[in-house]
Design a protein around this motif. Structure first.
Motif, PDB file in Angstrom:
ATOM      1  N   LEU A 102      18.577  17.601 -15.616  1.00 28.44           N
ATOM      2  CA  LEU A 102      18.071  16.243 -15.444  1.00 28.44           C
ATOM      3  C   LEU A 102      17.041  16.201 -14.327  1.00 28.44           C
ATOM      4  O   LEU A 102      17.118  16.979 -13.379  1.00 28.44           O
ATOM      5  N   ASN A 103      16.098  15.273 -14.458  1.00 30.92           N
ATOM      6  CA  ASN A 103      15.235  14.962 -13.330  1.00 30.92           C
ATOM      7  C   ASN A 103      15.562  13.529 -12.903  1.00 30.92           C
ATOM      8  O   ASN A 103      16.410  12.878 -13.509  1.00 30.92           O
ATOM      9  N   THR A 104      14.908  13.039 -11.880  1.00 28.95           N
ATOM     10  CA  THR A 104      15.237  11.721 -11.335  1.00 28.95           C
ATOM     11  C   THR A 104      15.069  10.620 -12.371  1.00 28.95           C
ATOM     12  O   THR A 104      15.936   9.750 -12.514  1.00 28.95           O
ATOM     13  N   ALA A 105      13.973  10.646 -13.112  1.00 31.24           N
ATOM     14  CA  ALA A 105      13.712   9.600 -14.106  1.00 31.24           C
ATOM     15  C   ALA A 105      14.767   9.630 -15.226  1.00 31.24           C
ATOM     16  O   ALA A 105      15.275   8.581 -15.634  1.00 31.24           O
ATOM     17  N   GLN A 106      15.090  10.813 -15.716  1.00 25.32           N
ATOM     18  CA  GLN A 106      16.101  10.928 -16.774  1.00 25.32           C
ATOM     19  C   GLN A 106      17.462  10.472 -16.270  1.00 25.32           C
ATOM     20  O   GLN A 106      18.203   9.789 -16.988  1.00 25.32           O
ATOM     21  N   HIS A 107      17.793  10.831 -15.045  1.00 22.99           N
ATOM     22  CA  HIS A 107      19.070  10.429 -14.460  1.00 22.99           C
ATOM     23  C   HIS A 107      19.166   8.906 -14.401  1.00 22.99           C
ATOM     24  O   HIS A 107      20.202   8.326 -14.730  1.00 22.99           O
TER      25      HIS A 107
END
Length: 159
Positions: A102-107
């Motif tokens: 995950l990256n921040t946006a997906q999280h």
């Protein structure tokens, strides 16, 4: 008196259709592609996931969120192979590059979607629970008739 009982019975049957419709759904929830194409092309890696700072508790929240969204995974706070596979499936259904990380946006998207799913599930359970409690006895139309009859007969004898 019979007309009143019949009317209450019919009303209880009609009212109990909400209970039948409030059960668990077997249809998948609608998912949407990321609104920002930049987010979709920003691949998530172990490094981007480390930047989020996912503690064991936050990893459990991610796992619970995935389960709420229909991606069943074990909630243990560890991102093992099975959890990575579930994250990959979630990414695929949402138009992200399938990396398993995950990256921040997906999280954020995942957390927001899980919160919304939790609210709708809670409202459905609350709605069904409120209806079921009003019919003393078994659920469904027969239970609703029994509940209506209990209310009418009990009301007559309490006077």
């Amino acid at each position: 008196m019979r007309a009143l009982i019949l009317a209450l019975s019919i009303l209880a049957i009609v009212d109990s259709t909400y209970v039948a419709n409030a059960g668990m759904s077997s249809t998948p929830r609608e998912t949407s592609a990321p609104a920002d194409p930049v987010i979709a092309t920003n691949e998530a890696t172990q490094e981007t996931e480390d930047q989020i700072g996912l503690t064991r508790t936050k990893r459990r929240e991610v796992q619970r969120g995935l389960t709420r969204l229909g991606f069943d995974t074990k909630v243990n706070g560890k991102f093992d192979e099975k959890t990575r596979a579930v994250i990959t499936r979630w990414q695929q259904e949402n138009g992200y590059p399938t990396t398993g990380f995950l990256n921040t946006a997906q999280h954020k998207v995942l957390a927001d979607a899980a919160t919304e799913a939790g609210k709708s599930d809670h409202q459905a359970r609350r709605h069904a629970g409120g209806r079921a409690r009003s019919s003393r006895g078994g659920g469904g139309p027969i239970g609703a008739i029994g509940g209506a009859m209990h209310s009418v007969v009990g009301g007559l004898f309490r006077r």
